[in-house]
Design a protein around this motif. Sequence first.
Motif, PDB file in Angstrom:
ATOM      1  N   SER A 143      28.316  36.790  39.058  1.00  0.00           N
ATOM      2  CA  SER A 143      27.569  38.057  39.110  1.00  0.00           C
ATOM      3  C   SER A 143      26.392  37.779  38.172  1.00  0.00           C
ATOM      4  O   SER A 143      26.504  36.984  37.280  1.00  0.00           O
ATOM      5  N   TYR A 174      34.540  29.817  41.527  1.00  0.00           N
ATOM      6  CA  TYR A 174      34.739  31.238  41.580  1.00  0.00           C
ATOM      7  C   TYR A 174      34.648  31.732  43.103  1.00  0.00           C
ATOM      8  O   TYR A 174      33.881  31.141  43.782  1.00  0.00           O
ATOM      9  N   SER A 220      32.912  37.009  45.140  1.00  0.00           N
ATOM     10  CA  SER A 220      32.796  38.227  44.595  1.00  0.00           C
ATOM     11  C   SER A 220      32.974  38.257  43.320  1.00  0.00           C
ATOM     12  O   SER A 220      32.892  39.195  42.440  1.00  0.00           O
ATOM     13  N   ASP A 247      36.265  37.748  41.651  1.00  0.00           N
ATOM     14  CA  ASP A 247      37.595  38.486  41.396  1.00  0.00           C
ATOM     15  C   ASP A 247      38.515  37.225  41.439  1.00  0.00           C
ATOM     16  O   ASP A 247      39.720  37.653  41.133  1.00  0.00           O
ATOM     17  N   ALA A 248      38.152  36.318  41.920  1.00  0.00           N
ATOM     18  CA  ALA A 248      39.302  34.962  42.009  1.00  0.00           C
ATOM     19  C   ALA A 248      38.458  33.896  41.676  1.00  0.00           C
ATOM     20  O   ALA A 248      37.289  33.990  41.868  1.00  0.00           O
ATOM     21  N   ASP A 287      44.015  35.039  41.594  1.00  0.00           N
ATOM     22  CA  ASP A 287      43.467  36.288  41.432  1.00  0.00           C
ATOM     23  C   ASP A 287      43.332  36.882  40.072  1.00  0.00           C
ATOM     24  O   ASP A 287      44.518  36.992  39.513  1.00  0.00           O
ATOM     25  N   LEU A 288      42.405  37.021  39.608  1.00  0.00           N
ATOM     26  CA  LEU A 288      41.998  37.412  38.407  1.00  0.00           C
ATOM     27  C   LEU A 288      42.528  38.884  37.882  1.00  0.00           C
ATOM     28  O   LEU A 288      43.179  39.167  36.860  1.00  0.00           O
ATOM     29  N   ARG A 289      42.465  39.710  38.846  1.00  0.00           N
ATOM     30  CA  ARG A 289      43.035  41.288  38.853  1.00  0.00           C
ATOM     31  C   ARG A 289      44.530  41.140  38.897  1.00  0.00           C
ATOM     32  O   ARG A 289      45.075  41.858  37.947  1.00  0.00           O
TER      33      ARG A 289
END
Length: 425
Positions: A278, A319, A322, A324-325, A339-341
């Motif tokens: 990001s 990474y 997105s 997120d992972a 998966d980080l979430r």
Amino acid sequence: MSERGVTLLSACISNGSFSCPQHWACPPAEMCDQTFLAITFGPCDCCSDTKPLMNIYLKNEPVNYCSLCVERMACQGLQPNETLATLKMESETLKTKLEEERAKLHDVELHQVAERVEALGQFVMKTRRTLKGHGNKVLCMDWCKDKRRIVSSSQDGKVIVWDAFTTNKEHAVTMPCTWVMACAYAPSGCAVACGGLDNKCSVYPLSLDKNENLAAKKKSVAMHTNYLSACSFTNSDMQILTSSGDGTCALWDVESGQLLQSFHGHSADVLCLDLAPSETGNTFVSGGCDKKANVWDMRSGQCIQSFETHESDINSVRYYPSGDAFASGSDDATCRLYDLRADREVAIYSKESIIFGASSVDFSLSGRLLFGGYNDYTINVWDVLKGTRVSILFGHENRVSTLRVSPDGTAFCSGSWDHTLRIWA
């Protein structure tokens, strides 16, 4: 060093201490330069005795302590009934409880969810360009944001900037050391960074004059106490992130060379890192010889997540598009998706027939494909959702050491110990 048995030890002296450029184990009878012993020998900063030393950090300051002084320091502040053994046991118990809590949330596998997703069609990729010019193993490469230029570094001590369309060399720099294990393009495309056995990260500004002496404009930015294993600019040319065989990562100001933040949490060599994709990303992930993948907050310097499911050294982390992972590639012959979430591993990409380690990984632009470079000279292409292998790419004549997808996703480049780079599309 890695826990694997190292049967051949050859020493390479850099800045008065032994530095370890790679951790590949060699057969006993094979005389080669692939395995190095990392030792610092000298006076202990605590007791002043001349002994083998451990490079550690106290309040962000590097110190060299012998093993006896490290153990004494660790025992300070222990309660009467506490020992290092009981504290280690308590730590392992807490780890087990954390894993049990994670397992309670593990309700379904990724490939089960992906069963309803349409399978990928026929997959055809081939070598479109071959870049020849290095005199030894290619160790690292990176794309410029212009989607055309590539920088690569090699064991021969050279850093080369290529035009990937024409295969022409645009710039070449000879470093003061061999084993240049890290290189990176600045976001502006106006500079490259590199380093290796010299323990430094050096930045070279690029110009349109291809005959210009780049070495005269070199700026030494970062200084570690062991070899530089990876480097990456942040979202500007003004800051650079590095990882090292000294077990740390660090954030530096390019202009002043000042250390902005250091990251301590790995217990062995850090081999790789990757910044969150990001624009305002303030996190990065690192992997190393301690089999851990750590996620860091660049602002606080704290490790905010840690994953330890690999069975051997982690050679590469990348990474998911997105953010997120992330995926990792390891000497245990697997690639894995975290998966980080969900705060856990969600997929393993492996086959019984794959017995050689994965040295480099990267995602396609969509995130549906995972490319993995392996030590058996092949590149395996995995379906990220279904966990199946969709293609094997042959062409390199030695182990694939580095692999990166181009910024526009239309091609990827691989570098190998066969001295070449290949553009695939």
